[in-house]
Design a protein around this motif. Structure first.
Motif, short mmCIF file in Angstrom:
data_model
loop_
_atom_site.label_atom_id
_atom_site.label_comp_id
_atom_site.label_asym_id
_atom_site.label_seq_id
_atom_site.Cartn_x
_atom_site.Cartn_y
_atom_site.Cartn_z
N ARG A 30 30.83 76.07 112.91
CA ARG A 30 31.73 75.69 111.78
C ARG A 30 31.14 74.37 111.25
NH1 ARG A 30 36.22 79.17 111.94
NH2 ARG A 30 36.49 79.94 113.94
N ALA A 31 30.27 73.65 111.76
CA ALA A 31 29.80 72.42 111.23
C ALA A 31 28.79 72.79 110.14
CB ALA A 31 29.39 71.55 112.26
N LEU A 32 28.35 73.79 109.98
CA LEU A 32 27.20 74.18 109.07
C LEU A 32 27.72 75.06 108.23
CD1 LEU A 32 24.19 74.54 111.43
CD2 LEU A 32 24.57 72.58 110.03
N GLN A 33 27.30 74.99 107.00
CA GLN A 33 27.58 75.78 105.75
C GLN A 33 26.48 76.97 105.53
OE1 GLN A 33 27.90 72.46 104.80
NE2 GLN A 33 29.71 72.30 106.02
N ASN A 34 26.75 78.02 105.44
CA ASN A 34 25.55 79.05 105.42
C ASN A 34 25.55 79.48 103.67
OD1 ASN A 34 23.85 81.27 105.65
ND2 ASN A 34 25.42 82.77 106.11
N ARG A 35 24.27 79.19 103.30
CA ARG A 35 23.92 79.69 101.99
C ARG A 35 22.64 80.35 101.96
NH1 ARG A 35 24.77 74.81 97.96
NH2 ARG A 35 26.73 75.53 98.55
N GLY A 36 22.63 81.94 101.84
CA GLY A 36 21.60 82.66 101.95
C GLY A 36 20.86 82.50 103.29
N ASP A 37 19.74 82.15 103.22
CA ASP A 37 18.97 82.04 104.47
C ASP A 37 18.81 80.50 104.91
OD1 ASP A 37 18.31 84.70 104.96
OD2 ASP A 37 16.63 84.97 104.03
N SER A 38 19.55 79.81 104.43
CA SER A 38 19.48 78.19 104.79
C SER A 38 20.88 77.79 105.22
CB SER A 38 19.00 77.47 103.73
OG SER A 38 19.93 77.44 102.58
N PHE A 39 21.16 76.85 105.92
CA PHE A 39 22.29 76.16 106.36
C PHE A 39 22.37 74.72 106.10
CE2 PHE A 39 22.30 79.94 108.96
CZ PHE A 39 23.70 80.20 109.34
N LEU A 40 23.43 74.29 105.61
CA LEU A 40 23.66 72.79 105.11
C LEU A 40 24.58 72.05 105.91
CD1 LEU A 40 23.26 74.99 102.59
CD2 LEU A 40 23.92 72.94 101.18
N LEU A 41 24.42 70.85 106.08
CA LEU A 41 25.17 70.09 106.96
C LEU A 41 25.68 68.82 105.81
CD1 LEU A 41 26.71 68.95 109.19
CD2 LEU A 41 24.50 67.79 109.65
N GLN A 42 26.88 68.82 105.37
CA GLN A 42 27.22 67.70 104.53
C GLN A 42 26.58 67.80 103.13
OE1 GLN A 42 27.12 64.08 106.73
NE2 GLN A 42 28.99 64.64 108.07
N GLY A 43 26.35 68.97 102.75
CA GLY A 43 25.52 69.14 101.26
C GLY A 43 24.25 69.33 101.30
N GLN A 44 23.49 69.06 102.63
CA GLN A 44 22.20 68.72 102.65
C GLN A 44 21.37 69.94 103.47
OE1 GLN A 44 21.70 64.95 104.15
NE2 GLN A 44 21.70 63.99 102.02
N VAL A 45 20.35 70.51 103.16
CA VAL A 45 19.74 71.70 103.64
C VAL A 45 19.02 71.15 105.11
CG1 VAL A 45 18.07 73.31 103.69
CG2 VAL A 45 19.38 72.77 101.76
N VAL A 46 19.34 71.63 106.11
CA VAL A 46 19.02 71.29 107.45
C VAL A 46 18.27 72.20 108.23
CG1 VAL A 46 20.54 69.29 107.79
CG2 VAL A 46 21.17 71.65 108.57
N LEU A 47 18.22 73.63 107.65
CA LEU A 47 17.87 74.53 108.38
C LEU A 47 17.56 75.81 107.61
CD1 LEU A 47 17.22 75.94 111.31
CD2 LEU A 47 19.62 76.51 111.37
N GLU A 48 16.54 76.37 107.55
CA GLU A 48 16.01 77.47 106.73
C GLU A 48 15.26 78.55 107.69
OE1 GLU A 48 13.19 75.84 104.08
OE2 GLU A 48 14.88 75.34 102.43
N PHE A 49 15.66 80.01 107.23
CA PHE A 49 15.07 81.00 108.01
C PHE A 49 14.23 81.82 107.25
CE2 PHE A 49 18.99 80.27 110.54
CZ PHE A 49 18.39 79.97 111.65
N SER A 50 13.06 82.34 107.66
CA SER A 50 12.34 83.50 106.83
C SER A 50 11.91 84.40 108.08
CB SER A 50 11.27 83.05 106.27
OG SER A 50 10.44 82.10 106.85
N LEU A 51 11.44 85.64 107.49
CA LEU A 51 11.02 86.65 108.49
C LEU A 51 9.32 87.04 107.82
CD1 LEU A 51 13.91 89.30 108.56
CD2 LEU A 51 12.99 87.40 110.27
N ALA A 52 8.75 86.94 109.00
CA ALA A 52 7.08 87.03 108.46
C ALA A 52 6.52 87.67 109.86
CB ALA A 52 6.52 85.79 108.05
N ASP A 53 5.57 88.59 109.59
CA ASP A 53 4.52 89.06 110.63
C ASP A 53 5.36 89.52 111.92
OD1 ASP A 53 2.52 88.70 108.86
OD2 ASP A 53 2.18 86.82 109.40
N GLY A 54 6.30 89.94 111.91
CA GLY A 54 7.19 90.45 113.13
C GLY A 54 7.88 89.44 113.89
N CYS A 55 7.97 88.01 113.42
CA CYS A 55 8.48 87.05 113.87
C CYS A 55 9.53 86.33 112.97
CB CYS A 55 7.50 85.92 114.62
SG CYS A 55 6.57 85.01 113.44
#
Length: 100
Positions: A30-55
């Motif tokens: 509940r502290a992070l906001q989800n936006r697509g494949d990224s997560f924001l904390l207080q309006g700033q992107v702190v986490l991004e995900f991607s899938l590549a080569d089976g990982c």
């Protein structure tokens, strides 16, 4: 007897399924906001995900900022995903403590 060799083999890692489970877990924090494949904390992107080569690849900010420095984490199995979850919790706790 060839079936016995595979008895203790771990199930194949499915990065798509791991990403869905990880996103669900992060939404529960509940502290992070989800936006697509990224997560924001207080309006700033702190986490991004991607899938590549089976990982699953995760870019995790060292600290929240407009242009953060990133740590790259590769998850090739379920243990790596659990380790990433723990690291995200630690950083989130540190970031929220620093902002108060």
């Amino acid at each position: 007897m060839s079936g016995e060799e595979d008895f203790f083999a771990p199930p194949a890692f499915k990065p798509e399924q791991a990403l869905l489970t990880l996103k669900r877990h992060l939404r529960d924090l509940r502290a992070l906001q989800n936006r697509g494949d990224s997560f924001l904390l207080q309006g700033q992107v702190v986490l991004e995900f991607s899938l590549a080569d089976g990982c699953l690849q995760a870019r995790l900010a060292k600290r929240p900022a407009q242009r953060p420095e990133w740590d790259l984490k590769l998850c090739k199995n379920s243990a790596d995903v659990r380790s990433l979850q723990d690291e995200i919790k630690r950083r989130l706790a540190r970031w929220t403590d620093e902002s108060q």
